[in-house]
Design a protein around this motif. Structure first.
Motif, short mmCIF file in Angstrom:
data_model
loop_
_atom_site.label_atom_id
_atom_site.label_comp_id
_atom_site.label_asym_id
_atom_site.label_seq_id
_atom_site.Cartn_x
_atom_site.Cartn_y
_atom_site.Cartn_z
N THR A 43 0.92 -1.12 0.02
CA THR A 43 0.03 0.01 0.08
C THR A 43 0.85 1.25 -0.16
N TYR A 45 0.72 3.30 2.23
CA TYR A 45 0.76 3.80 3.75
C TYR A 45 2.33 3.66 4.26
N HIS A 51 -3.81 2.94 9.45
CA HIS A 51 -4.72 3.12 8.20
C HIS A 51 -4.62 1.48 7.55
N HIS A 55 -7.67 -0.94 7.45
CA HIS A 55 -7.97 -1.46 6.19
C HIS A 55 -8.32 -2.88 6.30
N SER A 75 -14.38 6.87 0.51
CA SER A 75 -12.99 7.20 0.78
C SER A 75 -13.13 8.77 0.90
N SER A 80 -6.00 8.29 3.56
CA SER A 80 -6.59 7.12 3.01
C SER A 80 -7.42 7.34 1.71
N ALA A 83 -8.11 4.66 -0.63
CA ALA A 83 -8.70 3.36 -0.32
C ALA A 83 -9.23 2.57 -1.46
N TYR A 86 -7.27 -0.43 -3.02
CA TYR A 86 -7.26 -1.60 -2.18
C TYR A 86 -8.34 -2.52 -2.04
N ASN A 91 -16.86 1.83 -4.53
CA ASN A 91 -15.92 2.74 -4.08
C ASN A 91 -16.28 4.13 -4.77
N GLN A 93 -15.04 8.38 -4.33
CA GLN A 93 -14.25 9.11 -3.19
C GLN A 93 -14.86 10.51 -3.39
N TYR A 118 -15.40 6.29 5.71
CA TYR A 118 -14.05 6.23 6.19
C TYR A 118 -13.48 7.33 6.39
#
Ligand SMILES: Cc1ncc(C[n+]2csc(CCOP(=O)(O)OP(=O)(O)O)c2C)c(N)n1
Ligand code: SF4
Length: 502
Positions: A43, A45, A51, A55, A75, A80, A83, A86, A91, A93, A118
């Motif tokens: 990731t 991160y 995070h 996750h 997201s 994050s 996200a 992943y 999803n 955003q 999140y």
């Protein structure tokens, strides 16, 4: 940015064999993380970031509960933000702090979905304070995971509403002072003053025991949503080793020693609200409320029986502002609705509007439409050369490009799909108004694809374009476009003189 005393006091307590390294990955995650071109299983991160752990806990809970296919992950803005690279779920955003509002819309329109908001502490407790407070107060049936690392991680360590008293940040370089910056905001306690929330708990990623508690809380919050109990909220105290300037292991200890005393771990709410007796507002069709004359539109037209030669047809229409690009899309979806299709229309235009570039995405479908975004259209209607150059490469290889011109401009790379040149502007000029070039192209589109009935299109145009002076020209424009496509265009070497249905 944490205080130095805290760092040195915890360092000596770390024992290397305290941690078990786990390499397995939940199937709720994508196999390959495409954002990482070289390291496709890592990731973005930092090492030791909370995070990644959160996750993992969410992914495992979704997997165990069999919710992957029903989940929509919202997201935030913050570390994050990616996200969606992943989680192999739906999803979305969203803008900074707006996740609970977006999640509200998603959950209300798709109540059977599991909607997860999140958020970091800057996102949720600073710019997004209003959204979280009101979503909680309304008892939206969503689940919020609030990752509190007491700092703005992504932007390099500014003070967050959750920054501890005395904690240094780039915007509180002498440490947070209550007299100047106020006290840390305790979101669980704040939300627990509201009546509606069903479940509120604070957990921490300070050690394995607490991580196991966090796992249970995350699962419980998701169960809450699955069972329709109401708003669920889990705050997770989480390390940010990079911005705190600590070793990852030390950062975990800092969570235990500094954050937990300031943000006590407990369940703040766990109940199911009894429904309050309410008077239902009278249910009336939207058209009634708006006092629309829907009789004509409601009647199934003869065209309703039209045999649509597709399951779904996606169309991109592009040109200059003022060429009727957006209107053409609206006419197509209106006609599509009248023929009983599911439709969507997504406009996109520059700030300059007239003479600026404009395009719209249109989808005509027999089934519900997942997204109105059309990336690889079946049909591109390019009303000028710039649009042809820009959007043609994305047309499907078995698709169709209708270009407003006599011939494909010189110097263009080979186009991926069939191209039909229709001199719509010239035809429209001859009819008496360049403005109806879009309707000429509509006629050609209908002739070439059979996507909608001419009768429906003509009726839609007559009703939608109210300018009396244009009514007759529009009718002729539709017919001329159809005729041109029918008589002049050549299909696989064969002219199609009697044309319809193409
Ligand atoms: C409207 C808007 N304001 C400010 C920013 C800049 N910004 C990006 S991330 C961020 C803070 C995120 O902090 P947090 O929510 O605590 O998440 P973390 O990065 O710590 O996980 C800010 C202020 C932005 N992207 N958009
Ligand atoms: S800056 Fe902090 S929150 Fe952001 S990825 Fe790194 S450790 Fe995580």
């Amino acid at each position: 940015m944490g205080e130095e005393i805290a760092v040195s006091s915890v360092e000596s307590q770390v024992k290397p064999d305290e941690f078990e390294i786990t390499h397995s990955k939940s199937p709720v995650f994508y196999d390959v993380y495409e954002r990482k071109s070289d390291l496709q299983r890592q990731t973005h991160y930092c090492p030791g970031c909370g995070h990644g752990i959160v996750h993992k806990l969410i992914a495992e809970a979704l997997e165990e509960m069999g919710l992957q296919d029903r989940t929509i992950f919202v997201s935030p803005v913050g570390c994050s933000v990616f996200a969606y690279y992943y989680f192999d779920v739906g999803n979305v955003q969203v803008a900074h702090g707006r996740a609970p509002a977006a999640a509200t819309g998603l959950k209300r329109s798709c109540p059977d979905k599991i909607v997860i908001s999140y958020q970091g502490d800057g996102d949720l407790a600073a710019i997004g304070t209003a959204e979280i407070l009101h979503a909680a107060n309304r008892g939206e049936k969503i689940t919020v995971f609030f990752v509190n690392n007491a700092i703005y991680g992504m932007t390099g360590g500014q003070m967050a509403p959750t920054t501890l008293v005395g904690q240094k940040s780039t915007t509180s370089p002498w440490g947070r002072r209550p007299s100047n910056e106020g006290f840390p905001v305790r979101m669980c306690e704040l939300l627990a003053t509201l009546e509606a929330p069903a479940y509120i708990e604070r957990v921490a990623l300070s050690d394995n025991k607490n991580i196991m508690k966090a796992r249970r809380a995350i699962r419980k919050a998701l169960e809450c949503q699955r069972d329709g109990s109401g708003f669920s909220f889990v705050e997770i105290l989480s390390p940010c080793p990079t911005i705190w300037g600590m070793d990852p292991v030390v950062a975990r200890k800092w969570v235990a020693e500094r954050m937990i005393p300031a943000f006590p771990l407990t369940v703040y709410r766990d109940h199911k609200l009894e429904p309050v007796a309410e008077t239902e507002p009278p249910q009336r069709p939207v058209a009634d409320v708006l006092e629309l004359d829907t009789e004509a539109a409601a009647k199934p037209t003869a065209a309703f029986a039209h045999e649509h030669p597709f399951e779904q047809m996606t169309i991109k229409i592009a040109g200059f502002g003022g060429q009727g690009v957006l209107l053409l899309g609206q006419l197509l979806i209106e006609a599509g609705m009248r023929e009983g299709l599911e439709v969507s229309w997504l406009p996109s235009y520059g700030p300059e509007m007239r003479s600026g570039s404009a395009h719209c995405h249109v989808c005509l479908s027999k089934a519900r439409i997942g997204s109105p975004l059309v990336q690889h259209p079946d049909v591109l209607i390019a009303m000028n050369e710039i649009s042809l150059r820009k959007f043609a490469p994305a047309v499907r290889p078995d698709g169709l490009i209708i270009y407003n011109g006599r011939a494909v401009p010189a110097g263009l790379p080979p186009l991926p799909a069939r191209v039909h040149c229709v001199p719509a502007a010239e035809i429209a000029d001859k009819l008496g108004s360049t403005k109806v070039a879009n309707i000429v192209l509509m006629g050609a589109l209908l002739e070439e694809t059979g996507c909608l009935e001419f009768g429906t299109a003509a009726a839609t145009i007559a009703e939608k374009i109210k300018k009396v002076a244009l009514a007759e020209i529009n009718r002729k424009a539709l017919e001329s476009g159809r005729r041109f496509a029918d008589d002049v265009l050549v299909h696989e070497g064969q002219p199609q003189p009697d044309g319809y249905p193409y």
